[in-house]
Design a protein around this motif. Structure first.
Motif, PDB file in Angstrom:
ATOM      1  N   ILE A 192      12.310  61.982 -88.923  1.00 12.95           N
ATOM      2  CA  ILE A 192      13.521  62.339 -89.646  1.00 12.95           C
ATOM      3  C   ILE A 192      13.354  61.934 -91.103  1.00 12.95           C
ATOM      4  N   MET A 193      14.366  62.159 -91.889  1.00 14.30           N
ATOM      5  CA  MET A 193      14.347  61.758 -93.292  1.00 14.30           C
ATOM      6  C   MET A 193      15.350  60.635 -93.512  1.00 14.30           C
ATOM      7  N   GLY A 194      14.928  59.617 -94.240  1.00  9.91           N
ATOM      8  CA  GLY A 194      15.817  58.532 -94.592  1.00  9.91           C
ATOM      9  C   GLY A 194      15.834  58.319 -96.089  1.00  9.91           C
ATOM     10  N   ALA A 195      17.011  58.227 -96.671  1.00 12.89           N
ATOM     11  CA  ALA A 195      17.169  57.921 -98.095  1.00 12.89           C
ATOM     12  C   ALA A 195      17.764  56.522 -98.200  1.00 12.89           C
ATOM     13  N   ALA A 196      16.922  55.562 -98.526  1.00 11.44           N
ATOM     14  CA  ALA A 196      17.371  54.172 -98.583  1.00 11.44           C
ATOM     15  C   ALA A 196      18.497  53.980 -99.587  1.00 11.44           C
ATOM     16  N   ARG A 197      18.407  54.675-100.706  1.00 14.14           N
ATOM     17  CA  ARG A 197      19.445  54.598-101.735  1.00 14.14           C
ATOM     18  C   ARG A 197      20.161  55.942-101.826  1.00 14.14           C
ATOM     19  N   GLY A 198      20.817  56.274-100.732  1.00 16.96           N
ATOM     20  CA  GLY A 198      21.576  57.522-100.724  1.00 16.96           C
ATOM     21  C   GLY A 198      22.674  57.541-101.759  1.00 16.96           C
ATOM     22  N   GLN A 239      11.326  50.703 -98.865  1.00 13.55           N
ATOM     23  CA  GLN A 239      12.687  51.211 -98.696  1.00 13.55           C
ATOM     24  C   GLN A 239      13.680  50.081 -98.453  1.00 13.55           C
ATOM     25  N   LYS A 240      13.327  49.150 -97.564  1.00 13.65           N
ATOM     26  CA  LYS A 240      14.253  48.068 -97.213  1.00 13.65           C
ATOM     27  C   LYS A 240      14.616  47.203 -98.419  1.00 13.65           C
ATOM     28  N   THR A 241      13.691  47.069 -99.363  1.00 13.17           N
ATOM     29  CA  THR A 241      13.965  46.270-100.559  1.00 13.17           C
ATOM     30  C   THR A 241      14.620  47.088-101.660  1.00 13.17           C
ATOM     31  N   GLY A 242      14.782  48.389-101.428  1.00  8.33           N
ATOM     32  CA  GLY A 242      15.413  49.242-102.425  1.00  8.33           C
ATOM     33  C   GLY A 242      14.498  49.662-103.551  1.00  8.33           C
ATOM     34  N   ARG A 243      13.190  49.470-103.389  1.00 11.13           N
ATOM     35  CA  ARG A 243      12.243  49.869-104.439  1.00 11.13           C
ATOM     36  C   ARG A 243      11.909  51.354-104.370  1.00 11.13           C
ATOM     37  N   ALA A 244      12.156  51.962-103.220  1.00 11.65           N
ATOM     38  CA  ALA A 244      11.871  53.388-103.059  1.00 11.65           C
ATOM     39  C   ALA A 244      12.980  54.013-102.229  1.00 11.65           C
ATOM     40  N   ASN A 245      13.146  55.313-102.374  1.00  6.60           N
ATOM     41  CA  ASN A 245      14.295  55.976-101.775  1.00  6.60           C
ATOM     42  C   ASN A 245      13.945  56.788-100.530  1.00  6.60           C
ATOM     43  N   ILE A 246      13.418  57.984-100.690  1.00  9.42           N
ATOM     44  CA  ILE A 246      13.289  58.936 -99.578  1.00  9.42           C
ATOM     45  C   ILE A 246      11.927  58.831 -98.902  1.00  9.42           C
ATOM     46  N   ARG A 247      11.961  58.931 -97.586  1.00 13.33           N
ATOM     47  CA  ARG A 247      10.734  58.976 -96.782  1.00 13.33           C
ATOM     48  C   ARG A 247      10.976  59.876 -95.587  1.00 13.33           C
ATOM     49  N   THR A 248       9.972  60.646 -95.190  1.00 17.38           N
ATOM     50  CA  THR A 248      10.027  61.422 -93.947  1.00 17.38           C
ATOM     51  C   THR A 248       9.033  60.792 -92.984  1.00 17.38           C
ATOM     52  N   GLN A 249       9.557  60.215 -91.909  1.00 15.12           N
ATOM     53  CA  GLN A 249       8.710  59.468 -90.986  1.00 15.12           C
ATOM     54  C   GLN A 249       9.439  59.309 -89.659  1.00 15.12           C
ATOM     55  N   ASP A 273      18.042  46.048 -89.647  1.00 22.20           N
ATOM     56  CA  ASP A 273      17.404  44.751 -89.854  1.00 22.20           C
ATOM     57  C   ASP A 273      18.235  43.859 -90.774  1.00 22.20           C
ATOM     58  N   PRO A 274      18.365  42.580 -90.435  1.00 22.76           N
ATOM     59  CA  PRO A 274      19.210  41.684 -91.225  1.00 22.76           C
ATOM     60  C   PRO A 274      18.706  41.446 -92.643  1.00 22.76           C
ATOM     61  N   ASP A 275      17.410  41.670 -92.886  1.00 21.63           N
ATOM     62  CA  ASP A 275      16.887  41.444 -94.231  1.00 21.63           C
ATOM     63  C   ASP A 275      16.867  42.721 -95.080  1.00 21.63           C
ATOM     64  N   SER A 276      17.431  43.812 -94.556  1.00 22.30           N
ATOM     65  CA  SER A 276      17.472  45.050 -95.334  1.00 22.30           C
ATOM     66  C   SER A 276      18.503  44.948 -96.451  1.00 22.30           C
ATOM     67  N   ARG A 277      18.098  45.332 -97.636  1.00 17.82           N
ATOM     68  CA  ARG A 277      19.002  45.333 -98.785  1.00 17.82           C
ATOM     69  C   ARG A 277      19.712  46.669 -98.962  1.00 17.82           C
ATOM     70  N   VAL A 278      19.405  47.618 -98.095  1.00 17.29           N
ATOM     71  CA  VAL A 278      19.954  48.973 -98.258  1.00 17.29           C
ATOM     72  C   VAL A 278      20.807  49.392 -97.063  1.00 17.29           C
ATOM     73  N   ALA A 279      21.232  48.420 -96.262  1.00 14.92           N
ATOM     74  CA  ALA A 279      21.977  48.728 -95.039  1.00 14.92           C
ATOM     75  C   ALA A 279      23.245  49.524 -95.316  1.00 14.92           C
ATOM     76  N   ASP A 280      23.846  49.304 -96.474  1.00 14.92           N
ATOM     77  CA  ASP A 280      25.099  49.989 -96.788  1.00 14.92           C
ATOM     78  C   ASP A 280      24.909  51.280 -97.573  1.00 14.92           C
TER      79      ASP A 280
END
Length: 467
Positions: free
Chosen positions: A178-184, A286-296, A307-314
């Motif tokens: 699927i596609m995920g945008a960490a900083r949607g 992605q989890k640190t917010g350094r990059a946005n979109i990935r297809t994986q 994950d509790p250490d994700s900075r992009v959960a919201d």
């Protein structure tokens, strides 16, 4: 358990807390309550003093995945119940596959339980290097009726069976890309939605480039998995007509355009060092917010929210892999546990497999970690699965099922399970890297890769179409 897989830094308790769940409550109520009843679980019998595998040390191996990071939390319970010790080592995807392929080819006894990798399944099963598990299933002393092998989703078993339908492995991962945008939220600031086409993806990357120093796109270096949906989206193919005709079809305008497109995504919009990223490093970007979109595969996408250490959960947003002019072709696969024919501890290995992908452990993976790549239909059909994969108000469960169904119906993943794919996949990796680094155009790189693949295939006895 010896492991080099990415273990959750704060343990299971933090993951549960992040999901608003409590392990003790789950195990006492949900596990043996409505969810457990829905999947046909019975409360486990009280363990006696007998340790059926006392003195056995089980040697296992796989490539690193979040699954094994979660599973290692429960290994002590399994060891206590069975008496065996488990030494399960994970490595990077190519390292594991190379080492295991060599070990299996000699029918050595160094490994007792392994991951049967999707792209190697045809080779390992076809060569008779992994054990047929049918006799284990039919032996009532080894497998209880309620273990229910028929519960595994059909598509996840396809690559783990032979032509007669005999199983050589059972899946722990149903990989749906699927596609995920960490900083949607960056897309929303520009008035953009999640991209649904290649043109829209390129536009989103260009429009968000430079915003808050976030790279618009990221990926790992396994291009022969990540790039294929773009190749097919532009109308290209890996082989002419697999498994019957394995003539590569890379020296085409479609393949060249796909290579240029994807190479541009990496070089223009990827973070520094992206061409050397492993799966975990891409996820961390992605989890640190350094990059946005990935297809994986979804396995690497859910931790962005869970994950509790994700900075992009919201801020993370999810969608289907964008479509090209020829349509959408998200990757789907499955990886499963198997037993090498050279293993000296086959019954112990089977005991481990039954436990690791049994209903109870699968349900715990879902409840306690939000593990998304569920392979058992009885658990996928529960309301808990849908609730767990409702992330930031988004129904990710439906994306997961849509991809699995699309891959099964279309048959476009056949290219990946032919025994010869691993030897040509590396040619794709090299070609995309050359395009992304500016060493060659898409047409040049793919023509060289085509020639190299044809040469390798012909040397191995594969008949290639003339011209």
């Amino acid at each position: 358990m010896t492991s080099r897989c990415p273990t959750p830094k704060t343990g299971a308790a933090a993951t549960i807390a992040a999901a608003g769940l409590h392990r003790r409550t789950i195990l006492q109520s949900a596990l043996y309550g409505s969810a457990a009843l829905a999947v046909g679980l019975r409360a486990p019998a009280v363990l006696g003093q007998a340790k059926p595998f006392a003195g056995v040390t089980l040697q296992g191996a796989s490539f690193a995945s979040t699954f094994f990071g979660y599973l290692e939390n429960y290994i002590p319970e399994f060891e206590e119940a069975t008496g065996m010790k488990v030494n399960f080592v994970t490595n990077a995807f190519p390292v594991f596959n190379q080492r295991t392929d060599l070990e299996l080819s000699t029918q050595g006894s160094a490994l007792d339980v392994i991951n049967v990798t999707f792209i190697y399944s045809g080779r390992w099963i076809g060569a008779g290097w992994v054990e047929n598990l049918r006799p284990y299933l039919e032996d009532a002393n080894l497998t209880p009726d309620d273990w229910a092998p028929e519960d595994f989703v059909g598509g996840t078993m396809a690559s783990l069976q032979d032509a007669n339908g005999d199983p050589y492995g059972f899946p722990w991962e149903a990989g749906a890309m699927i596609m995920g945008a960490a900083r949607g939220d960056l897309l929303e600031q520009k008035g953009l939605g999640m991209p649904t086409t290649f043109d829209e993806l390129l536009n989103v990357c260009e429009m968000t480039k430079g915003m808050e120093r976030v790279a618009p796109f990221t990926a790992d270096k396994l291009h022969h998995w990540n790039w294929i949906p773009y190749l097919m989206g532009f109308g290209g193919h890996v082989f002419k007509d697999p498994p019957g005709n394995l003539t590569p079809t890379w020296d085409t305008p479609e393949a060249a355009e796909a290579a240029d497109y994807y190479g541009n995504l990496l070089s223009t919009y990827g973070p520094s060092g992206v061409l050397s990223f492993t799966d975990d490093q891409a996820m961390q970007s992605q989890k640190t917010g350094r990059a946005n979109i990935r297809t994986q595969a979804i396995t690497w996408m859910v931790p962005l929210s869970k994950d509790p250490d994700s900075r992009v959960a919201d801020t993370v947003r999810y969608g289907l892999v964008p479509a090209g002019p020829a349509g959408a072709f998200p990757g789907s696969n499955s990886h499963g546990f198997g037993i090498p024919v050279g293993s000296k501890n086959k019954e112990a290995a089977w005991e481990f497999i039954k436990w690791a992908v049994g209903k109870q452990m699968t349900l715990r993976m879902l409840e306690e970690h939000g593990y998304p790549s569920i392979c058992r239909r009885s658990i996928i059909d529960t309301e808990l699965f849908k609730e767990t994969l409702t992330l930031n108000g988004q129904d990710v469960a439906s994306l997961f099922l849509e991809v699995l169904e699309l891959g099964g119906k279309g048959g476009y993943m056949k290219y990946r399970t032919v025994p010869q794919f691993p030897q040509v996949g590396d040619k794709i990796n090299k070609a995309i890297e050359e395009v992304a680094t500016g060493q060659a155009t898409g047409a040049e790189a793919m023509a060289v890769a085509q020639a190299a693949a044809v040469s390798d295939l012909e040397r191995s006895g594969v008949e290639i179409d003339a011209g």
